[in-house]
Write an enzyme that holds these catalytic residues in place. Structure first.
Site, PDB file in Angstrom:
ATOM      1  N   CYS A   4      38.739  27.093  15.041  1.00  0.00           N
ATOM      2  CA  CYS A   4      39.673  25.974  15.224  1.00  0.00           C
ATOM      3  C   CYS A   4      38.988  24.864  16.011  1.00  0.00           C
ATOM      4  O   CYS A   4      38.485  25.088  17.112  1.00  0.00           O
ATOM      5  CB  CYS A   4      40.925  26.454  15.953  1.00  0.00           C
ATOM      6  SG  CYS A   4      41.990  25.106  16.502  1.00  0.00           S
ATOM      7  N   ASP A  30      41.201  10.306  19.424  1.00  0.00           N
ATOM      8  CA  ASP A  30      41.021  10.787  18.050  1.00  0.00           C
ATOM      9  C   ASP A  30      39.665  10.298  17.530  1.00  0.00           C
ATOM     10  O   ASP A  30      39.282   9.146  17.738  1.00  0.00           O
ATOM     11  CB  ASP A  30      42.154  10.260  17.161  1.00  0.00           C
ATOM     12  CG  ASP A  30      42.246  11.016  15.849  1.00  0.00           C
ATOM     13  OD1 ASP A  30      43.224  11.755  15.656  1.00  0.00           O
ATOM     14  OD2 ASP A  30      41.325  10.879  15.012  1.00  0.00           O
ATOM     15  N   GLY A  93      51.683  16.342   6.696  1.00  0.00           N
ATOM     16  CA  GLY A  93      50.374  15.705   6.846  1.00  0.00           C
ATOM     17  C   GLY A  93      49.503  16.315   7.928  1.00  0.00           C
ATOM     18  O   GLY A  93      48.526  15.702   8.361  1.00  0.00           O
ATOM     19  N   HIS A  98      46.631  23.280  14.849  1.00  0.00           N
ATOM     20  CA  HIS A  98      46.719  23.573  16.291  1.00  0.00           C
ATOM     21  C   HIS A  98      47.594  22.450  16.858  1.00  0.00           C
ATOM     22  O   HIS A  98      47.245  21.267  16.706  1.00  0.00           O
ATOM     23  CB  HIS A  98      45.301  23.585  16.886  1.00  0.00           C
ATOM     24  CG  HIS A  98      45.230  23.825  18.357  1.00  0.00           C
ATOM     25  ND1 HIS A  98      44.325  24.714  18.929  1.00  0.00           N
ATOM     26  CD2 HIS A  98      45.938  23.298  19.391  1.00  0.00           C
ATOM     27  CE1 HIS A  98      44.489  24.712  20.243  1.00  0.00           C
ATOM     28  NE2 HIS A  98      45.459  23.841  20.550  1.00  0.00           N
ATOM     29  N   HIS A 100      49.449  19.460  18.226  1.00  0.00           N
ATOM     30  CA  HIS A 100      48.974  18.257  18.904  1.00  0.00           C
ATOM     31  C   HIS A 100      49.907  17.091  18.608  1.00  0.00           C
ATOM     32  O   HIS A 100      50.567  17.050  17.575  1.00  0.00           O
ATOM     33  CB  HIS A 100      47.548  17.907  18.471  1.00  0.00           C
ATOM     34  CG  HIS A 100      47.396  17.704  16.995  1.00  0.00           C
ATOM     35  ND1 HIS A 100      47.323  18.757  16.100  1.00  0.00           N
ATOM     36  CD2 HIS A 100      47.327  16.585  16.241  1.00  0.00           C
ATOM     37  CE1 HIS A 100      47.207  18.283  14.878  1.00  0.00           C
ATOM     38  NE2 HIS A 100      47.213  16.956  14.927  1.00  0.00           N
ATOM     39  N   HIS A 102      50.041  12.811  18.435  1.00  0.00           N
ATOM     40  CA  HIS A 102      49.270  11.572  18.368  1.00  0.00           C
ATOM     41  C   HIS A 102      49.968  10.518  19.225  1.00  0.00           C
ATOM     42  O   HIS A 102      51.192  10.367  19.153  1.00  0.00           O
ATOM     43  CB  HIS A 102      49.213  11.032  16.934  1.00  0.00           C
ATOM     44  CG  HIS A 102      48.530  11.940  15.959  1.00  0.00           C
ATOM     45  ND1 HIS A 102      47.266  11.693  15.467  1.00  0.00           N
ATOM     46  CD2 HIS A 102      48.929  13.100  15.371  1.00  0.00           C
ATOM     47  CE1 HIS A 102      46.930  12.645  14.618  1.00  0.00           C
ATOM     48  NE2 HIS A 102      47.920  13.513  14.534  1.00  0.00           N
TER      49      HIS A 102
END
Ligand code: 5GP
Ligand code: ZN
Length: 114
Positions: A4, A30, A93, A98, A100, A102
């Site tokens: 991962c 990112d 999407g 894992h 998270h 944004h």
């Protein structure tokens, strides 16, 4: 989870510019930003998605929002506005399995939901 990408970042095996870290979450930019400010707030535990979150773990999402708000203030976008997104599963999407969140901002984002 050895394969991962976010677990590898948490383990220090893949480099990332850490912006925040505590016992529960870690935050970094990112790698492929969709906005001038695009940060990821990632759980330290390998939870595959929001759909895998147990009832006991739901406060973790509030903590992620708290840290996202704090990072938005630090990045100077608290007043101009920002968007928090948690993609969940294939149709949502989600690419990295894992959990998270944004944090996107510093430009006017499109009106559509996705
Ligand atoms: P998802 O589509 O799963 O919600 O978002 C995964 C995000 O992780 C994508 O925006 C992608 O650019 C980002 N990402 C994938 N691999 C890496 C990496 O190795 N480092 C960083 N910093 N971001 C990554
Ligand atoms: Zn993981």
């Amino acid at each position: 989870m050895a394969d991962c990408v976010f677990c590898q970042i948490i383990a220090g095996k893949i480099p990332a510019r850490l912006l925040y870290q505590d016992d529960e979450v870690i935050a970094f930019p990112d790698i492929n930003p969709a906005a001038p400010i695009h940060l990821l707030i990632v759980t330290k535990r390998h939870i595959p998605s929001l759909a895998h979150l147990s009832e006991d773990e739901t406060p973790l999402v509030g903590h992620m929002i708290k840290i996202a708000n704090q990072l938005a203030r630090e990045e100077g976008i608290a007043d101009s506005g920002y968007r928090l997104v948690i993609n969940t599963g294939k149709d949502g999407g989600q690419v990295v399995p894992h959990l998270h969140m944004h944090l996107l901002g510093s430009r006017r984002l499109a009106d559509e939901m996705g």
